[in-house]
Design an enzyme around this catalytic site. Sequence first.
Site, PDB file in Angstrom:
ATOM      1  CG  HIS A  46      -2.121  -0.922   1.004  1.00  0.00           C
ATOM      2  ND1 HIS A  46      -2.843  -1.454   2.050  1.00  0.00           N
ATOM      3  CD2 HIS A  46      -2.695  -1.391  -0.132  1.00  0.00           C
ATOM      4  CE1 HIS A  46      -3.813  -2.216   1.570  1.00  0.00           C
ATOM      5  NE2 HIS A  46      -3.735  -2.197   0.250  1.00  0.00           N
ATOM      6  CD  GLU A 131      -2.647  -8.924   7.598  1.00  0.00           C
ATOM      7  OE1 GLU A 131      -2.591  -9.645   8.615  1.00  0.00           O
ATOM      8  OE2 GLU A 131      -2.026  -7.847   7.487  1.00  0.00           O
ATOM      9  CB  CYS A 199       4.565  -8.197  11.366  1.00  0.00           C
ATOM     10  SG  CYS A 199       5.049  -6.576  10.805  1.00  0.00           S
ATOM     11  CB  SER A 227      -0.050   2.444   4.377  1.00  0.00           C
ATOM     12  OG  SER A 227       0.790   1.867   5.349  1.00  0.00           O
ATOM     13  CG  ASN A 229       2.662  -0.159   8.217  1.00  0.00           C
ATOM     14  OD1 ASN A 229       3.589   0.613   8.415  1.00  0.00           O
ATOM     15  ND2 ASN A 229       2.414  -0.669   7.021  1.00  0.00           N
TER      16      ASN A 229
END
Length: 313
Positions: A46, A131, A199, A227, A229
Amino acid sequence: MNTGTKQIVLAEPRGFCAGVDRAIEIVERALAKFGAPIYVRHEIVHNTYVVNDLKAKGAIFIEDLDQVPAGATLVFSAHGVSKAVQDEARRRGFEIFDATCPLVSKVHIEVAKLAREGYEFIMIGHKGHPEVEGTMGQLDGGIHLVEDVEDVERVQPAQTERLALVTQTTLSVDDAAEISAAVRRRFPNVREPKQQDICYATQNRQDAVKVMARQVDVVIVVGSPTSSNSNRLAELARKLDVPSHMVDRAEDLDPQWLVGRKRVGLTAGASAPELLVQQVIERIRSLGVGVTLQPMEGVRETVKFPLPKGLKL
């Protein structure tokens, strides 16, 4: 517009993680080996810059496999895909390279294994994120999405004897912990992952922002609006009472954000290239601002994931 000398505190770590590095390399190697076009289901990662760069090299990004001609080479994005998409791609006979982040694949494998043992699942994640769709799509049913603590109170699994918890890998560590605690309160027997699903790179970048936020007057996050994150980094700074802004590219930086701010924190989401960070620094300099750079001490990431077979050049 001169807004005085600034100290830019550079977060460490920032930018690309091993899964993003691997995904981009898979597309670039496929282009080098098989020639353009290479079809990619969903944005490989992304980030607008990365996607446009790969488009210029001959990658075609699609959402529907109907858009891929017979015999073409197809890459699955780093976010992973559902079983239905995998099965359809195989049925159509595409040459397939899977760029799913190995840490996302680990969650898929765990879900499939526990489902065979009769487990249902509660998944913490953002509805509509690829995801989440990929992980939930590993099963035909029995996986329930919760986005917040309120959702945990409403969720109705068919049984609670065998219930397992999984998490989107790019969430806020603190938010996920709060929602996990709510799941444990309601379902004390819930099985949790042996290692947390969030992660290492997401965790490290959030930890760096927590340290940085104590030292700066404003935080700039380099990352695209899609995005997850990157958005979490900006949110985290705000929760720590530091003004925070996301920029997809250097031109997005508004000089007003820097007025009266002596110390500027700069970080980048795991899908944003370092080139964009350097362009933001140059953009700040172009405003007639004297700039000193202060790199933070931080975790050195050494993770590297192997490429799929068949991509050696």
